[in-house]
Design an enzyme around this catalytic site. Structure first.
Site, short mmCIF file in Angstrom:
data_model
loop_
_atom_site.label_atom_id
_atom_site.label_comp_id
_atom_site.label_asym_id
_atom_site.label_seq_id
_atom_site.Cartn_x
_atom_site.Cartn_y
_atom_site.Cartn_z
N ARG A 95 18.56 47.55 11.04
CA ARG A 95 17.61 47.52 12.16
C ARG A 95 16.61 46.37 12.02
O ARG A 95 16.10 45.87 13.01
CB ARG A 95 16.91 48.88 12.28
CG ARG A 95 16.06 49.26 11.11
CD ARG A 95 15.72 50.75 11.07
NE ARG A 95 16.89 51.57 10.71
CZ ARG A 95 16.88 52.88 10.64
NH1 ARG A 95 15.77 53.55 10.91
NH2 ARG A 95 17.96 53.56 10.29
N LYS A 101 22.19 52.26 -3.03
CA LYS A 101 23.06 53.36 -2.63
C LYS A 101 23.79 53.93 -3.84
O LYS A 101 24.11 53.18 -4.76
CB LYS A 101 24.13 52.84 -1.64
CG LYS A 101 23.64 52.54 -0.25
CD LYS A 101 24.79 52.02 0.61
CE LYS A 101 24.32 51.59 1.99
NZ LYS A 101 23.88 52.68 2.85
N1 BES Z 1 25.05 50.48 6.79
C1 BES Z 1 24.36 51.71 6.69
C2 BES Z 1 24.88 52.78 7.65
C3 BES Z 1 26.29 53.25 7.42
C4 BES Z 1 26.54 54.42 6.75
C5 BES Z 1 27.36 52.57 7.97
C6 BES Z 1 27.84 54.88 6.59
C7 BES Z 1 28.64 53.01 7.81
C8 BES Z 1 28.90 54.16 7.15
C9 BES Z 1 22.87 51.50 6.99
O1 BES Z 1 22.36 50.27 6.65
C10 BES Z 1 22.11 52.51 6.18
O2 BES Z 1 22.14 52.42 4.98
N2 BES Z 1 21.46 53.44 6.85
C11 BES Z 1 20.71 54.45 6.21
C12 BES Z 1 19.37 54.57 6.90
C13 BES Z 1 18.38 55.45 6.21
C14 BES Z 1 17.91 54.79 4.92
C15 BES Z 1 17.25 55.70 7.14
C16 BES Z 1 21.49 55.76 6.32
O3 BES Z 1 22.14 55.97 7.34
O4 BES Z 1 21.51 56.51 5.36
MN MN Z 2 21.69 50.23 4.59
#
Ligand code: BES
Ligand code: MN
Ligand code: ZN
Length: 465
Positions: free
Chosen positions: A320, A246
């Site tokens: 997931r 990230k």
């Molecule tokens: N933990 C994150 C989602 C999240 C984002 C929680 C902001 C709280 C605040 C999750 O694991 C994630 O990174 N999701 C990605 C999925 C994508 C790669 C399909 C996302 O939401 O960008």
């Molecule tokens: Mn994630």
């Protein structure tokens, strides 16, 4: 904060007496009635306080507007008492009496509001926040008051754990806390056992971290349960994104990616005291998502506990994968219902913001029950669609499914992904709390940070069975 039941809160010796003002009515206090400015009409959330100059046992009187008398409910009371308590803290009060001029039984929501409003995460600060030490109430319904104390204790545990840095709230720490919950039998599965059970999706995420994964199964089993329910919390103690790392700004809050797990620990802690007539299985597949030489990689193909294969399209769609195995495990227990709660998608935050959680599942009646329960306790849920299109986007050329779809509709895609790991016989609801589990500025009864979202809804749902 200590809750004391007194003969008459109105005449208690204290720093501040909180009373209420309904719109269009006078208050029960002459000082307030005479000295409050004209624009203090009793509109919801308005606050006016005044020194009593030794004319009353309370050093100050604080009146809080509750809107129209007819509009009053638990949520109005909880939110406004939280606000009033924070005002009392600004006045440097230590002891606060609460006396609302209503025959509505407000003891439960008033106690809960006071506790929520009095909460700060200041463990690591040398200079602590000012807190109220004691509140006084009279005409209390003992059972409701007791219940409010239990729920607020659970919310505190949840908020603390979620606010803790990842260095403290590790998978091992969560397991330790689970093992110490009273009246709950807890099993912890380590790496080797998890591998033996075939949880290839969960382990793929976990293997990039030096923190060992802990699969946590807590059981609350009453005498003659009316139902058997599994509740699952996403337990990513830190989500760096993995090799699909990230950007810094998005990683900042990712110690909170175990807020779902923290909510489940909070719920489980309350069960021995609230004693609902349902069997409850609390399940957490705890781990970290880290980039390292042992990380799982984009393009990897992993196998979940139900035998389905998953192509890893993006290592940041890790929640997931952990939930897939947790869902398979829960379904294998043969429970009637499964609720999972997860900070799952940024897309859900984009869609619903920071005050509404997404809800999906395989049974509209079940989903609606949870939405309605949420309304009772002041937690908002909005159902998001589960259509085949979202699933089609996750078709893989090399495995049964990919772990991401397209850029759009991400919350629904995640929901459709999870559905693959739920058996049709079990009623399942998925709560996406990515936007609501923690907030970056104070809102309603909550300060910045973790909100403990889900604890109240799930507990209320369990009690109502
Ligand atoms: N933990 C994150 C989602 C999240 C984002 C929680 C902001 C709280 C605040 C999750 O694991 C994630 O990174 N999701 C990605 C999925 C994508 C790669 C399909 C996302 O939401 O960008
Ligand atoms: Mn994630
Ligand atoms: Zn995550």
């Amino acid at each position: 904060m200590e809750v004391k039941i007194v003969e008459n809160a109105k005449t208690a010796q204290c720093d501040v007496l909180i009373i209420n003002k309904f719109e269009g009515e006078n208050t029960s206090n002459e000082l307030i009635n005479s000295f409050a400015p004209e624009d203090f009409t009793g509109k919801c959330g308005q606050i006016f306080s005044i020194h009593t100059r030794n004319e009353s046992p309370a050093k100050q009187i604080l009146a809080v507007g509750l809107g129209k008398r007819e509009g009053i409910n638990n949520n109005v009371i909880r939110e406004n008492i939280a606000k009033a308590i924070r005002e009392c803290a600004k006045l440097k009060a230590k002891t606060v009496a609460i006396s609302l001029d209503t025959d509505y039984n407000y003891s439960g929501p008033a106690i809960l509001g006071a506790e929520i409003g009095n909460y700060h995460f200041d463990k690591y600060k040398n200079k602590k926040e000012h807190r109220i030490n004691e509140i006084f109430l009279s005409n209390v319904d003992e059972e409701l008051a007791q219940r409010a104390v239990v729920v607020s204790d659970s919310m505190k545990l949840t908020r603390n754990l979620s606010n803790e840095p990842a260095a403290f709230a590790t998978p091992t720490k969560l397991a330790e806390i689970a093992q110490n919950i009273e009246g709950v039998e807890t099993e912890i599965f380590n790496y080797a056992k998890v591998e033996e059970m075939g949880m290839g999706a969960y382990l793929a995420v976990a293997k990039g971290s030096v923190e060992p994964p802990k699969f946590i199964h807590m059981k609350y089993i009453p005498q003659n349960p009316k139902k058997r329910i599994a509740i699952i919390g996403k337990g990513l103690c830190f989500d760096s994104g993995g090799l699909d790392i990230k950007p810094a700004a998005s990683m900042l809050n990712m110690k909170d990616d175990m807020s779902g797990a923290a909510a489940i620990l909070g719920v489980m802690k309350a069960l021995n005291k609230l004693k609902p007539d349902v069997e409850v299985h609390g399940i957490i597949a705890a781990c970290e998502n880290m980039p390292s030489g042992s990380s799982y990689k984009p393009g990897d193909i992993v196998t979940a506990m139900n035998g389905k294969t998953i192509e890893v399209d993006n290592t940041d769609a890790e929640g997931r994968l952990t939930l897939a195995d947790a869902l398979c495990y829960a379904c294998k227990l043969g429970v009637d219902e499964v609720i999972d709660i997860a900070t799952l998608t940024g897309a859900c935050v984009v869609a619903l913001g920071n005050t509404v959680s997404g809800i999906m599942g395989n049974n509209d009646e079940f989903i609606n029950k949870i939405i309605e329960t949420g309304k009772l306790v002041g937690e908002k849920y909005w159902q998001l669609p589960m259509y085949q299109e979202f699933r089609d986007n996750m078709n893989s050329d090399v495995a049964d499914i990919k772990n991401t779809g397209t850029r759009y509709g991400g919350a629904s895609a995640a929901g459709m992904f999870l559905k693959e790991f739920v058996t049709d016989e079990v009623k399942w609801a998925h709560l996406d709390v990515a936007g609501t589990a923690f907030i970056d500025k104070p809102y309603k009864e909550f300060c910045k940070g973790s909100t403990g979202v889900g604890v109240r809804t799930i507990l209320k749902y369990l009690i109502n069975q």
